[in-house]
Design a protein around this motif. Structure first.
Motif, PDB file in Angstrom:
ATOM      1  N   ASN A  47      29.953  29.687  35.653  1.00 29.28           N
ATOM      2  CA  ASN A  47      31.553  29.051  35.600  1.00 29.28           C
ATOM      3  C   ASN A  47      32.146  29.378  34.695  1.00 29.28           C
ATOM      4  OD1 ASN A  47      33.577  27.371  35.704  1.00 29.28           O
ATOM      5  ND2 ASN A  47      32.765  25.449  36.718  1.00 29.28           N
ATOM      6  N   GLY A  48      33.173  30.495  34.435  1.00 29.37           N
ATOM      7  CA  GLY A  48      33.682  30.588  33.658  1.00 29.37           C
ATOM      8  C   GLY A  48      34.619  29.887  32.640  1.00 29.37           C
ATOM      9  N   LYS A  49      34.773  28.665  33.652  1.00 30.13           N
ATOM     10  CA  LYS A  49      36.096  27.768  33.100  1.00 30.13           C
ATOM     11  C   LYS A  49      35.162  26.635  31.896  1.00 30.13           C
ATOM     12  CE  LYS A  49      39.299  28.404  37.056  1.00 30.13           C
ATOM     13  NZ  LYS A  49      39.701  27.539  37.871  1.00 30.13           N
ATOM     14  N   SER A  53      29.641  29.070  29.114  1.00 33.15           N
ATOM     15  CA  SER A  53      29.421  30.015  29.998  1.00 33.15           C
ATOM     16  C   SER A  53      30.018  31.539  29.961  1.00 33.15           C
ATOM     17  CB  SER A  53      30.062  28.979  31.367  1.00 33.15           C
ATOM     18  OG  SER A  53      29.404  27.392  31.284  1.00 33.15           O
ATOM     19  N   PHE A  54      29.533  31.908  30.616  1.00 37.07           N
ATOM     20  CA  PHE A  54      30.060  33.618  30.867  1.00 37.07           C
ATOM     21  C   PHE A  54      31.784  33.630  31.863  1.00 37.07           C
ATOM     22  CE2 PHE A  54      25.253  33.392  30.821  1.00 37.07           C
ATOM     23  CZ  PHE A  54      24.969  33.982  29.192  1.00 37.07           C
ATOM     24  N   SER A  55      32.038  34.513  31.311  1.00 39.90           N
ATOM     25  CA  SER A  55      33.178  34.510  31.499  1.00 39.90           C
ATOM     26  C   SER A  55      33.496  36.077  31.971  1.00 39.90           C
ATOM     27  CB  SER A  55      34.401  34.528  30.334  1.00 39.90           C
ATOM     28  OG  SER A  55      34.210  35.173  29.577  1.00 39.90           O
ATOM     29  N   SER A  81      30.438  23.425  44.278  1.00 44.22           N
ATOM     30  CA  SER A  81      31.029  24.308  43.013  1.00 44.22           C
ATOM     31  C   SER A  81      30.062  25.058  42.517  1.00 44.22           C
ATOM     32  CB  SER A  81      31.787  22.965  42.043  1.00 44.22           C
ATOM     33  OG  SER A  81      32.965  22.763  43.709  1.00 44.22           O
ATOM     34  N   VAL A  82      28.989  25.275  43.069  1.00 43.55           N
ATOM     35  CA  VAL A  82      28.216  25.764  41.258  1.00 43.55           C
ATOM     36  C   VAL A  82      28.530  27.335  41.949  1.00 43.55           C
ATOM     37  CG1 VAL A  82      25.945  26.522  40.873  1.00 43.55           C
ATOM     38  CG2 VAL A  82      26.963  23.909  41.920  1.00 43.55           C
ATOM     39  N   PHE A  83      27.857  28.658  40.705  1.00 40.14           N
ATOM     40  CA  PHE A  83      28.237  29.765  41.136  1.00 40.14           C
ATOM     41  C   PHE A  83      27.190  30.351  41.091  1.00 40.14           C
ATOM     42  CE2 PHE A  83      32.670  28.009  39.366  1.00 40.14           C
ATOM     43  CZ  PHE A  83      33.422  29.137  40.145  1.00 40.14           C
ATOM     44  N   TYR A  84      27.340  30.979  41.754  1.00 38.32           N
ATOM     45  CA  TYR A  84      26.431  32.109  41.775  1.00 38.32           C
ATOM     46  C   TYR A  84      26.815  33.775  42.267  1.00 38.32           C
ATOM     47  CZ  TYR A  84      26.293  32.004  46.740  1.00 38.32           C
ATOM     48  OH  TYR A  84      26.781  31.981  48.502  1.00 38.32           O
ATOM     49  N   MET A  85      25.404  34.478  41.971  1.00 42.12           N
ATOM     50  CA  MET A  85      26.054  36.004  42.193  1.00 42.12           C
ATOM     51  C   MET A  85      24.806  36.095  43.345  1.00 42.12           C
ATOM     52  SD  MET A  85      25.681  38.662  38.653  1.00 42.12           S
ATOM     53  CE  MET A  85      25.889  37.020  36.678  1.00 42.12           C
ATOM     54  N   GLU A  86      26.111  37.442  44.074  1.00 42.09           N
ATOM     55  CA  GLU A  86      25.255  37.136  45.647  1.00 42.09           C
ATOM     56  C   GLU A  86      24.925  38.735  45.697  1.00 42.09           C
ATOM     57  OE1 GLU A  86      25.814  36.330  50.294  1.00 42.09           O
ATOM     58  OE2 GLU A  86      27.000  37.623  49.337  1.00 42.09           O
ATOM     59  N   TYR A  87      23.751  39.653  45.395  1.00 41.24           N
ATOM     60  CA  TYR A  87      23.531  40.595  45.614  1.00 41.24           C
ATOM     61  C   TYR A  87      22.957  40.893  46.923  1.00 41.24           C
ATOM     62  CZ  TYR A  87      20.748  45.225  44.634  1.00 41.24           C
ATOM     63  OH  TYR A  87      20.478  46.495  44.837  1.00 41.24           O
ATOM     64  N   ILE A  88      24.068  41.822  47.482  1.00 42.18           N
ATOM     65  CA  ILE A  88      23.418  42.543  48.873  1.00 42.18           C
ATOM     66  C   ILE A  88      22.747  43.753  48.793  1.00 42.18           C
ATOM     67  CG2 ILE A  88      24.870  43.065  50.763  1.00 42.18           C
ATOM     68  CD1 ILE A  88      27.253  41.292  50.002  1.00 42.18           C
TER      69      ILE A  88
END
Length: 167
Positions: A47-49, A53-55, A81-88
């Protein structure tokens, strides 16, 4: 009369050749996984805000055809409201081992560059994600995920492919 008999034979042949495939003959594909990152206090680092956190981030295919082979991994958010990376998909897969012609392990390696600002100083964290896939004629699935050389995920039947990294 010959045309009618020929027409009937063509229709019968078409019906016979269009038999329905059994579900057993289909290969199950399960190649998507979700990557969550948090710190030891439980803060969502994607969550870049939020401070610390990583922006931004960039992903590069280590096995790519060129030195710069970017891979698109979208940032998504859960309902809470939890961010995640979705690798397809997108990274090249290479054979890691081949137990038999019908049982193989493939792997992809991704260079992950995570950027953040700490005390007004830009910081870049470079990590490596290795995804291993198990392939048989009936299944192609994520089997293991390593993060910086440490095993972080092993496939459990019926469970989602979720990797949580604590930094």
């Amino acid at each position: 009369m010959k045309n009618i008999v020929f027409g009937i034979l063509v229709v019968l042949f078409a019906l016979i050749s269009c038999k329905r495939d059994d579900e057993d003959s289909l290969q199950k594909i399960d190649q998507i996984f979700d990557l969550y990152m948090k710190n030891s206090a439980g803060q969502d680092l994607l969550n870049g805000k939020k401070a610390g956190s990583f922006s931004s981030y960039a992903v590069n295919d280590i096995f790519g055809d060129t030195d710069n082979s970017p891979v698109s991994i979208p940032l998504k958010m859960t309902s809470d409201s939890v961010f995640y990376m979705e690798y397809i998909a997108g990274a090249k897969r290479v054979i890691l081992d081949s137990i038999s012609p019908s049982d193989r392990t493939y792997r992809s390696r991704l260079a992950l560059s995570l950027r953040r600002t700490v005390n007004n100083v830009a910081d870049t964290v470079n990590d490596v994600v290795e995804i291993q896939y198990h392939w048989t004629p009936t299944v192609f699935e994520v089997s293991k995920v390593y993060y910086n050389g440490t095993l972080r995920f092993t496939k459990q039947p019926g469970m989602p492919n979720v990797v949580t990294i604590v930094k």
